[in-house]
Design a protein around this motif. Structure first.
Motif, short mmCIF file in Angstrom:
data_model
loop_
_atom_site.label_atom_id
_atom_site.label_comp_id
_atom_site.label_asym_id
_atom_site.label_seq_id
_atom_site.Cartn_x
_atom_site.Cartn_y
_atom_site.Cartn_z
N ASP A 41 -5.65 10.57 12.21
CA ASP A 41 -5.53 9.49 12.85
C ASP A 41 -5.62 8.37 11.55
O ASP A 41 -5.51 7.20 12.19
N ARG A 42 -6.64 8.54 10.26
CA ARG A 42 -6.42 7.28 9.70
C ARG A 42 -4.89 7.27 8.83
O ARG A 42 -4.19 6.80 8.80
N LEU A 86 0.06 4.45 7.80
CA LEU A 86 1.54 4.33 8.63
C LEU A 86 1.97 3.35 9.41
O LEU A 86 3.25 1.91 9.11
N ALA A 87 0.88 2.80 10.56
CA ALA A 87 1.84 1.50 12.13
C ALA A 87 1.31 0.26 11.12
O ALA A 87 2.33 -0.18 11.05
N VAL A 88 0.49 0.38 9.56
CA VAL A 88 0.10 -1.11 9.41
C VAL A 88 1.39 -1.12 7.80
O VAL A 88 1.29 -2.12 7.91
N GLY A 89 2.30 -0.78 7.55
CA GLY A 89 3.25 -0.07 7.19
C GLY A 89 2.96 -0.24 5.89
O GLY A 89 4.27 0.59 4.78
N ALA A 90 2.20 1.00 5.01
CA ALA A 90 2.59 2.17 3.82
C ALA A 90 3.58 2.70 4.10
O ALA A 90 4.02 3.05 4.58
N GLN A 91 3.34 2.81 2.34
CA GLN A 91 4.89 3.40 2.57
C GLN A 91 4.50 5.01 1.31
O GLN A 91 4.12 4.52 0.67
N PRO A 92 4.86 5.97 2.13
CA PRO A 92 4.63 7.52 2.01
C PRO A 92 4.98 7.33 -0.07
O PRO A 92 6.58 7.21 0.65
N VAL A 124 0.80 -1.29 0.38
CA VAL A 124 0.17 -0.09 0.52
C VAL A 124 1.09 1.32 -0.13
O VAL A 124 1.51 1.19 0.54
N ARG A 125 0.94 1.90 -0.97
CA ARG A 125 1.31 3.59 -0.54
C ARG A 125 0.29 4.54 -0.63
O ARG A 125 -0.95 4.52 -0.80
N LEU A 126 1.08 5.76 0.03
CA LEU A 126 0.59 6.17 -0.30
C LEU A 126 0.40 7.41 -0.84
O LEU A 126 2.21 8.09 -0.99
#
Length: 106
Positions: free
Chosen positions: A57-58, A63-69, A3-5
């Motif tokens: 919050d989202r 970020l806590a579950v590992g999404a990479q910005p 998942v990417r932000l």
């Protein structure tokens, strides 16, 4: 699934408007996404302010579950203190005027 932000572009020619979304890495830039996390308007209004709205919050959850910005999203989150700010890259060649820089090459 990674998942990417990242930013999703909207608007018209020369008037961009972006949504900050959580999306699958393989999805196209303006394609399918998992969740809308905010908005970013890089065009300054009459007061000279650029608009950025974030669901903190989202963002922290993803970020806590590992999404990479992406790089630009990291910069935005660094400005708001959600992530540490990106390091400033020092390039001494940019400090030298172009005419003097070309003479130094010869």
């Amino acid at each position: 699934m990674v998942v990417r932000l990242r930013l999703q572009r909207f608007g018209r020619t020369h008037r961009p408007f972006y949504r900050l979304v959580a999306a699958n890495q393989k999805a196209p830039r303006d394609g399918k996404f998992l969740e809308i996390l905010g908005a970013y308007n890089p065009i300054a209004n009459r007061a000279g302010m650029k608009e950025i709205r974030l669901k903190e919050d989202r963002l922290k959850y993803w970020l806590a579950v590992g999404a990479q910005p992406s790089k630009r999203v990291s910069w935005i989150l660094g400005k708001f203190g959600i992530l540490p700010p990106l390091p400033q890259f020092y390039n001494p060649q940019k400090l030298v005027p172009k005419d003097q820089h070309e003479d130094a090459k010869k």
